[in-house]
Design an enzyme around this catalytic site. Structure first.
Site, PDB file in Angstrom:
ATOM      1  N   LYS A 125       0.827  -1.213   0.000  1.00 44.88           N
ATOM      2  CA  LYS A 125       0.000   0.000   0.000  1.00 44.88           C
ATOM      3  C   LYS A 125       0.857   1.258   0.000  1.00 44.88           C
ATOM      4  O   LYS A 125       0.459   2.293  -0.541  1.00 44.88           O
ATOM      5  CB  LYS A 125      -0.948  -0.022   1.201  1.00 44.88           C
ATOM      6  CG  LYS A 125      -2.002  -1.121   1.130  1.00 44.88           C
ATOM      7  CD  LYS A 125      -2.961  -1.018   2.302  1.00 44.88           C
ATOM      8  CE  LYS A 125      -4.046  -2.076   2.211  1.00 44.88           C
ATOM      9  NZ  LYS A 125      -3.524  -3.446   2.355  1.00 44.88           N
ATOM     10  N   GLU A 209      -2.731   6.842   7.991  1.00 45.64           N
ATOM     11  CA  GLU A 209      -3.590   7.657   7.146  1.00 45.64           C
ATOM     12  C   GLU A 209      -4.554   8.433   8.020  1.00 45.64           C
ATOM     13  O   GLU A 209      -4.916   7.989   9.124  1.00 45.64           O
ATOM     14  CB  GLU A 209      -4.412   6.785   6.182  1.00 45.64           C
ATOM     15  CG  GLU A 209      -3.670   6.312   4.966  1.00 45.64           C
ATOM     16  CD  GLU A 209      -4.564   5.566   3.997  1.00 45.64           C
ATOM     17  OE1 GLU A 209      -4.109   5.302   2.871  1.00 45.64           O
ATOM     18  OE2 GLU A 209      -5.721   5.259   4.356  1.00 45.64           O
ATOM     19  N   GLU A 284      -9.713   1.319  -5.784  1.00 44.30           N
ATOM     20  CA  GLU A 284     -10.656   1.645  -4.719  1.00 44.30           C
ATOM     21  C   GLU A 284     -10.407   3.054  -4.187  1.00 44.30           C
ATOM     22  O   GLU A 284      -9.263   3.486  -4.048  1.00 44.30           O
ATOM     23  CB  GLU A 284     -10.552   0.612  -3.596  1.00 44.30           C
ATOM     24  CG  GLU A 284     -10.773  -0.819  -4.079  1.00 44.30           C
ATOM     25  CD  GLU A 284     -11.052  -1.792  -2.953  1.00 44.30           C
ATOM     26  OE1 GLU A 284     -11.007  -1.383  -1.780  1.00 44.30           O
ATOM     27  OE2 GLU A 284     -11.331  -2.967  -3.254  1.00 44.30           O
ATOM     28  N   GLU A 298      -6.558   1.917  -2.533  1.00 46.03           N
ATOM     29  CA  GLU A 298      -5.668   0.830  -2.920  1.00 46.03           C
ATOM     30  C   GLU A 298      -6.128   0.269  -4.263  1.00 46.03           C
ATOM     31  O   GLU A 298      -7.219   0.577  -4.745  1.00 46.03           O
ATOM     32  CB  GLU A 298      -5.667  -0.286  -1.876  1.00 46.03           C
ATOM     33  CG  GLU A 298      -7.012  -0.971  -1.694  1.00 46.03           C
ATOM     34  CD  GLU A 298      -6.988  -2.016  -0.585  1.00 46.03           C
ATOM     35  OE1 GLU A 298      -5.932  -2.163   0.067  1.00 46.03           O
ATOM     36  OE2 GLU A 298      -8.010  -2.667  -0.375  1.00 46.03           O
ATOM     37  N   ASN A 300      -6.598  -3.500  -6.158  1.00 45.20           N
ATOM     38  CA  ASN A 300      -6.585  -4.954  -6.053  1.00 45.20           C
ATOM     39  C   ASN A 300      -6.285  -5.542  -7.427  1.00 45.20           C
ATOM     40  O   ASN A 300      -7.016  -5.296  -8.388  1.00 45.20           O
ATOM     41  CB  ASN A 300      -7.920  -5.472  -5.531  1.00 45.20           C
ATOM     42  CG  ASN A 300      -8.093  -5.163  -4.059  1.00 45.20           C
ATOM     43  OD1 ASN A 300      -7.253  -5.511  -3.239  1.00 45.20           O
ATOM     44  ND2 ASN A 300      -9.180  -4.490  -3.709  1.00 45.20           N
ATOM     45  N   PHE A 358     -21.503 -12.307  15.160  1.00 47.03           N
ATOM     46  CA  PHE A 358     -21.007 -12.811  13.869  1.00 47.03           C
ATOM     47  C   PHE A 358     -20.046 -13.990  14.027  1.00 47.03           C
ATOM     48  O   PHE A 358     -19.106 -14.143  13.259  1.00 47.03           O
ATOM     49  CB  PHE A 358     -20.336 -11.694  13.066  1.00 47.03           C
ATOM     50  CG  PHE A 358     -21.294 -10.615  12.632  1.00 47.03           C
ATOM     51  CD1 PHE A 358     -22.004 -10.733  11.452  1.00 47.03           C
ATOM     52  CD2 PHE A 358     -21.504  -9.496  13.419  1.00 47.03           C
ATOM     53  CE1 PHE A 358     -22.895  -9.748  11.054  1.00 47.03           C
ATOM     54  CE2 PHE A 358     -22.394  -8.492  13.032  1.00 47.03           C
ATOM     55  CZ  PHE A 358     -23.084  -8.624  11.846  1.00 47.03           C
TER      56      PHE A 358
END
Length: 648
Positions: A125, A209, A284, A298, A300, A358
């Site tokens: 990245k 960031e 993205e 980023e 992909n 979850f």
């Protein structure tokens, strides 16, 4: 197939270095194009759907991914043994590993994707940020000095301004990522992110960031020709996420000003051309809600999970495009021929239980059927097992319509006709998401789930009660009409419908209900009285009955209430017994027999479906017994540790 036989780089046999839904998806395109599809599989996947669909299959090792799907040597050995011409990586596993690409090229095989240099550049990245800046693409304000120590990062965070985001340079999926709201929390976040990044990606490098709170997440599907030329297939909105992992995706992005859309296309194409990218990729971006300035996030270098929504609106098969590009064939369309039509929305169907935080779920799927009007991309079928070794996503539901409203309506109706039993899923949660005002109006951001379910998701009480009533009715009447029965559940004639008091036990708890038979059957839990649909499909699975309504699936046991009260067989856990909340691998035991622990101390750590679960002490106690060892795979509800309270 003739095009591929006479192509500059001929392809006849394609090995798919993946499993599950994406392997099945690639196999379908290979078969349509007349190419031989070769599956690979671990021991756990020997009878998996992708193996059954493939023309040939090669075993590549034990169940753990590190010893099978992540083993470059075993994948290459399978390619040589099967006579494959090309290898398609799918997504996940080795799909963004430059060493894998280089190894394939060195073996004289065709890699269906970009070259190792592009994969390496975008895999970091930090490097990707530098390339984007050089190409004139705006990046999120941050600090990406490699090798910086904590003191340097602390000063950088103060300059950026809190809150900040600590991010792993390698990998994705939210691993190695930490939000930091205050300066005093930065040191711990750096240590935690580095440790997770090193474990997940073998690279502990992190950077900072600016945290853009509650943003939209928008991406552009691109396709490069490897010579500096690039096309885009318009944009997708992937803002509905949980822990930085996408849940709902759609194309095109709703409520997006055209000027922003054109800027996204321009930025994405500039970056793609700058690295002379070859094949399918996704650029993205994040953008603050209500803002008009997107920032590069980023790239992909693979096919995305959400590629079907792009295929639906653009009328293309991106896997076919990948195979054509890999073979050196010309791309089928020009930019002005790629015109979006309508709207598409995709849901990721996961084997997990949203109501329990979850937790992933495992087991055998006893029924799987998609509703009408949907594209249903799945890696499993009825009778297949869902393993704890791999990702929890088992299928995707995709709806396409003339506009967003039509696509949303079709998706909701399709969910209502979908049945999944044997494992818990997130389908009920997803169905609820679609009807919220924020999503219906196209205003969802990455904070959507937390804002919509601040206390966590629970099933709609009325839907749950109706399902319990339908299950109870089917369980005690079998295939007969209750009005014609002569047993104790019918009192009087049709003018005096029968009434039964019952206990229903399911994954959401135990409930005492009153069931009234008749032309319009009703169910009551003492506080509500609701009609139930006699036509709702209920099927028997062992000693349980299962039904689905509005995406919510319930599998329950039913008993007469009098019997249940006399002999309460509900599954209770003795106080102090720490049991496995799910089937998975015990990775750590952090205590020893005789240790004293306080409430909240981590006793053990388990891993399942790529997620880590810490098991805390429920109260202060002494460890009386440890029943398992680290490295052991255990079933759900297996006793792991026993605690005993110490007398005062």
């Amino acid at each position: 197939m003739s095009d591929f036989l006479t192509a500059p780089r001929p392809i006849r046999r394609v090995l798919i270095a993946n499993r599950g839904e994406i392997a099945c998806r690639i196999i379908a395109t290979c078969h349509r194009l007349g190419l031989t599809a070769i599956a690979v599989h671990s021991e756990a996947d020997a009878s998996a759907r992708h193996v059954r669909l493939a023309d040939e299959a090669v075993a590549i090792g034990p169940a753990p991914a590190a010893e099978s799907y992540l083993s470059i040597e075993r994948i290459l050995a399978a390619a040589r043994a099967s006579g494959a011409d090309a290898i398609h990586p799918g997504y996940g596993f080795l799909s963004e590993n430059p060493r894998f690409v280089s190894a394939i090229e060195a073996a004289g095989l065709i890699y269906v994707g970009p070259d190792a240099e592009a994969v390496s550049a975008m895999g970091s990245k930090i490097a990707a940020r530098h390339i984007a800046e050089t190409a004139g693409v705006p990046v999120v304000p941050g600090f990406d000095g490699e090798g910086a120590d904590d003191a340097t990062l602390d000063r950088a965070a103060e300059t950026i301004g809190y809150p900040v985001l600590v991010k792993a340079s390698a990998g994705g999926g939210g691993r190695g990522m930490r939000r930091v709201m205050r300066p005093e929390d930065l040191s711990a976040a750096l240590a935690s992110a580095r440790a997770e990044a090193a474990s997940a990606f073998g690279d502990a490098t992190v950077f900072l960031e600016k945290l853009i709170q509650n943003p939209r997440h928008i991406e552009v599907q691109v396709f490069g020709d490897g010579k500096g030329g690039a096309l885009h297939f318009h944009e997708r909105d992937c803002s509905v996420q949980r822990n930085h992992q996408k849940v709902i995706e759609e194309a095109p992005a709703p409520n997006l000003p055209d000027a922003v859309r054109q800027a996204l296309f321009s930025h994405a194409l500039s970056l793609t051309s700058a690295i002379r990218y070859a094949g399918a990729g996704t650029v993205e971006f994040v953008m603050a809600a209500g803002d008009t300035h997107p920032y590069f996030l980023e790239m992909n270098t693979r096919l995305q999970v959400e590629h079907p929504v792009t295929e639906m609106i653009c009328g293309v098969d991106l896997v076919e495009w990948q195979l054509r590009q890999a073979a050196g064939l010309p791309l089928p369309l020009t930019q002005d021929q790629i015109r979006p039509r309508g709207h598409a929305i995709e849901l990721r169907l996961n084997a997990e239980r949203p109501e329990t935080g979850f937790l992933p779920d495992t087991g055998t799927i006893t029924r799987l059927a998609s509703g009408p009007g949907l594209r249903f991309d799945t890696g499993v079928e009825t009778g297949d097992a869902v393993s704890s070794h791999y990702d929890s996503m088992i299928a995707k539901l995709i709806a396409h319509g003339a506009d967003r409203e039509a696509a949303l309506d079709r998706l909701c109706k399709g969910i209502d006709g979908t049945q999944v039993a044997g494992v818990g899923t997130n389908l009920g949660l997803l169905r609820d998401c679609l009807t919220t005002p924020a999503f219906a109006e196209g205003k969802a951001t990455t904070g959507f789930l937390e804002a919509t379910f601040p206390e966590g998701w629970r099933p709609d009480p009325d839907t749950l009660l109706r399902l319990r009533g339908s299950i109870a009715r089917a369980a005690i009447t079998g295939a007969d009409d209750p009005l014609t029965r002569t047993d104790s559940f019918r009192i009087g004639a049709a003018t005096a419908p029968g009434r039964a008091l019952l206990q229903v036990v399911d994954d959401y708890g135990a409930a005492e209900i009153a069931l009234t038979f008749g032309p319009a059957p009703e169910v009551s839990d003492g506080g509500r009285r609701l009609e139930i649909d006699p036509a709702l499909t209920v099927f028997k699975d062992g000693n349980r009955h299962t039904a689905t309504l509005r995406g919510l699936s319930v599998s329950a046991e039913v008993r007469p209430l009098a019997e249940a009260r006399l002999d309460d067989r509900r599954d209770t856990q003795a106080e102090g017994i720490i049991a496995a909340p799910l089937t998975g691998l015990v990775t750590e035991i952090r205590v020893a027999t005789g240790d004293r622990v306080t409430k909240g101390d981590t006793l053990a750590v388990m891993e399942a479906m790529k997620l880590v679960h810490a098991l805390p002490a429920p109260f202060a106690a002494r460890v009386a017994r440890i029943a398992v060892t680290a490295g052991q795979t255990v079933a759900q509800k297996t006793i792991l540790i026993e605690l005993e309270e110490e007398s005062a």
